[in-house]
Design an enzyme around this catalytic site. Structure first.
Site, short mmCIF file in Angstrom:
data_model
loop_
_atom_site.label_atom_id
_atom_site.label_comp_id
_atom_site.label_asym_id
_atom_site.label_seq_id
_atom_site.Cartn_x
_atom_site.Cartn_y
_atom_site.Cartn_z
N PRO A 254 0.78 -1.24 0.00
CA PRO A 254 0.00 0.00 0.00
C PRO A 254 0.82 1.29 0.00
O PRO A 254 0.26 2.36 0.22
CB PRO A 254 -0.80 -0.12 1.30
CG PRO A 254 0.11 -0.89 2.21
CD PRO A 254 0.87 -1.84 1.34
N GLY A 255 2.10 1.21 -0.22
CA GLY A 255 2.86 2.44 -0.46
C GLY A 255 3.66 2.95 0.73
O GLY A 255 4.17 4.07 0.68
N GLY A 256 3.81 2.13 1.76
CA GLY A 256 4.56 2.57 2.94
C GLY A 256 6.00 2.94 2.61
O GLY A 256 6.48 4.02 2.98
N CYS B 289 9.36 -9.70 4.17
CA CYS B 289 9.03 -9.72 5.61
C CYS B 289 8.88 -11.19 6.01
O CYS B 289 7.95 -11.56 6.69
CB CYS B 289 7.79 -8.89 5.93
SG CYS B 289 6.33 -9.34 4.99
N ASP C 66 10.10 -5.26 -2.95
CA ASP C 66 9.54 -5.71 -1.66
C ASP C 66 8.62 -6.88 -2.01
O ASP C 66 7.41 -6.71 -2.19
CB ASP C 66 8.77 -4.53 -1.03
CG ASP C 66 8.36 -4.80 0.40
OD1 ASP C 66 8.74 -5.86 0.94
OD2 ASP C 66 7.67 -3.94 0.98
C1 LIG Z 1 4.97 -6.95 0.81
S1 LIG Z 1 3.72 -6.20 -0.11
C2 LIG Z 1 4.46 -4.64 -0.49
C3 LIG Z 1 4.41 -3.65 0.64
C4 LIG Z 1 4.82 -2.24 0.20
N1 LIG Z 1 6.12 -2.24 -0.44
C5 LIG Z 1 4.86 -1.27 1.37
O1 LIG Z 1 5.92 -1.04 1.94
O2 LIG Z 1 3.79 -0.73 1.71
C6 LIG Z 1 3.87 -7.05 -1.63
C7 LIG Z 1 3.06 -6.46 -2.77
O3 LIG Z 1 3.44 -7.18 -3.96
C8 LIG Z 1 2.34 -7.15 -4.84
N2 LIG Z 1 2.63 -8.16 -5.87
C9 LIG Z 1 2.52 -9.51 -5.78
N3 LIG Z 1 2.90 -10.07 -6.94
C10 LIG Z 1 3.25 -9.07 -7.78
C11 LIG Z 1 3.70 -9.01 -9.13
N4 LIG Z 1 3.88 -10.13 -9.84
N5 LIG Z 1 3.96 -7.81 -9.67
C12 LIG Z 1 3.77 -6.67 -8.95
N6 LIG Z 1 3.32 -6.67 -7.69
C13 LIG Z 1 3.08 -7.85 -7.10
C14 LIG Z 1 1.17 -7.43 -3.95
O4 LIG Z 1 -0.04 -6.98 -4.55
C15 LIG Z 1 1.55 -6.62 -2.70
O5 LIG Z 1 0.94 -5.37 -2.73
#
Ligand SMILES: C[S@@+](CC[C@H](N)C(=O)[O-])C[C@H]1O[C@@H](n2cnc3c(N)ncnc32)[C@H](O)[C@@H]1O
Length: 457
Positions: free
Chosen positions: A252-254, A398, A345
């Site tokens: 969500p953009g953190g 994580c 991430d």
């Molecule tokens: C760990 S979360 C990211 C948290 C974010 N970086 C933050 O700090 O708020 C992982 C994200 O990867 C996205 N995701 C999963 N597979 C993906 C893909 N193949 N391409 C792009 N995004 C992907 C998911 O929708 C999710 O939002």
């Protein structure tokens, strides 16, 4: 029906969604809480988190108390019992109130037949609490309240630390904020807060949980909610004005917002495969003062730095941000121009953030780890050619599982001729064969893994 009964009913709905339908708490909980006033929403949330956290221990106790197991169609009755046991064992709800409320709850669920049994089981627990818990705790799954496959995996990966990891996973996570220096200094923010809190750099950890939307400066974007372990990501990117930066899994953009706060003069693409989650990126960036989303990249280099307005408030920095829906294992969203920095991430098991998301213990299955490691490998391989010579890719999870972390990076380095590791020198976490690992609870942080990879010039 009283509001507290309603809170218990909502807790049952959410627990069924997670345990039976495999829904995550982040989707199942908010609609249920909206049905309740603030105090009862907090109560329902405590019940849901508590039962998901202690599920395996409570189930082991319940098994001893039932003469025969309940049928699958009686899952709601079983959950009433788990909620009752949780209140008796882990909360300050008085025993008689927990028992009476559980009996009422099964009646409200039209399970009158179970009322006597629920009453007897819970009263038996009160009478034989110590023996029942002692017996349950002989089994690791109950003692640590995790599924056994995960306990074994953690024991294999962390032969010395696994009990501490499991215990940390069962603690309540602190509420940590990152002060948005674009808007206010950490000192000023702590003064305005008027709540007991510990400040460390841009991080502020509150001594007790609260509704962050009621904290001073929420709407004005003075702070973001971000675990201290997650706050370590953006500084590792060493962002310089004018750089093209890809946040490949941004929602969500953190970490996106933190990167922009540290260096507003970048051209940033926030990519995520989930369009619905991207809406939250846009909302978060807007609240924190980085807007507008979908601004095209600046044609003539970087935007000006944030400046101070006559009122002493910082004006919104002009950043070049593109928010894009796209699959980072594919290339169809890429315009062919190199990125100087890539933050990956990656989607992962989230085994480092179980204390914050206890539903992970119920949702994750052993086969998921292999599947996630495959996706992480594809992401690394697909994004690497998009990195400029000399550029840096920060790989983040994580997770605390080696297959997703140091083994993943070892394999990538062994198969990618133009990749080297830039060793992260830091006073947090522990250096691994590749990258750095923070285990959950260390310095009150969530479990994170970081590895910094550089492309040959
Ligand atoms: C760990 S979360 C990211 C948290 C974010 N970086 C933050 O700090 O708020 C992982 C994200 O990867 C996205 N995701 C999963 N597979 C993906 C893909 N193949 N391409 C792009 N995004 C992907 C998911 O929708 C999710 O939002």
């Amino acid at each position: 029906m009283s509001e507290t009964h309603n809170a218990r009913l909502q807790a049952i709905h959410v627990l069924r969604a997670v345990i039976e339908q495999g829904e995550s708490l982040s989707t199942a909980l908010p609609p249920a809480l909206r049905e309740l006033d603030f105090r009862n929403a907090a109560f329902a949330q405590m019940l849901v988190y508590g039962v998901l956290r202690w599920r395996w221990r409570l189930e082991a106790v319940l098994q001893q108390l039932l003469q025969k197991p309940l049928k699958a169609k009686d899952e709601d009755v079983r959950l009433c019992l788990l909620i009752g046991l949780y209140q008796l064992n882990d909360t300050r709800v008085p025993d008689h109130a927990a028992v009476n409320a559980s009996v009422e709850l099964v009646k409200q669920l039209n399970r009158e037949w179970a009322a006597g049994m629920v009453n007897a089981v819970l009263r038996n627990f009160i009478r034989h609490r110590d023996e029942l818990l002692e017996q349950a705790d002989k089994d690791w799954q109950a003692r640590y309240s995790h599924p056994i496959w995960l306990i074994k995996r953690l024991r294999d990966d962390w032969p010395d630390q696994w009990p501490a990891i499991l215990d940390a996973n069962n603690q309540q996570a602190p509420l940590t904020l990152r002060v948005n220096r674009q808007k206010i200094s950490p000192d000023e923010f702590v003064q305005q807060l008027e709540l007991p809190a510990d400040a460390d750099g841009d991080g502020v950890t509150l001594h007790q949980a609260t509704d962050v939307t009621n904290l001073p400066g929420y709407d004005a974007g003075w702070f973001a909610v971000q675990d201290a372990g997650a706050q370590l990501a953006a500084p590792l990117l060493d962002l310089q004005p004018g750089q093209r930066v890809l946040d490949a899994c941004a929602a969500p953009g953190g970490k996106t917002a933190h990167a922009l706060a540290l260096q507003p003069q970048i051209n940033l693409m926030a990519l995520d495969v989930s369009e619905s989650r991207l809406v939250r990126v846009a909302e978060n960036l807007r609240r924190l003062g980085f807007s507008p989303a979908h601004t095209p990249p600046l044609p003539n280099g970087p935007a000006p730095l944030a400046s101070l307005s006559p009122h002493g408030e910082r004006e919104q920095p002009r950043c070049a941000i593109i928010i894009k829906a796209g699959d980072a294992t594919q290339r169809d969203w890429w315009d062919g121009r190199y990125f100087d920095r890539i933050m990956l991430d990656a989607p992962c098991s989230a085994t480092g953030v179980i204390r914050r998301h206890p539903d992970i213990k119920s949702l994750r299955q052993p086969d998921d780890i292999t599947e996630l490691a495959n996706t992480q490998r594809q992401l690394l391989q697909n994004l690497w050619p998009m990195l400029a010579p000399g550029g840096l890719l920060l790989y983040i999870t994580c997770s605390v599982l080696k297959a997703e972390n140091e083994q993943q990076v070892a394999e990538f380095l062994a198969t990618t001729a133009d990749a080297t590791e830039q060793v992260i020198q830091a006073d947090w976490g522990q250096a691994r064969t590749h990258g750095r690992q923070i285990l959950p609870g260390e310095n009150n942080m969530d479990g994170f893994y970081y590895a910094l990879l550089q492309k040959a010039r």
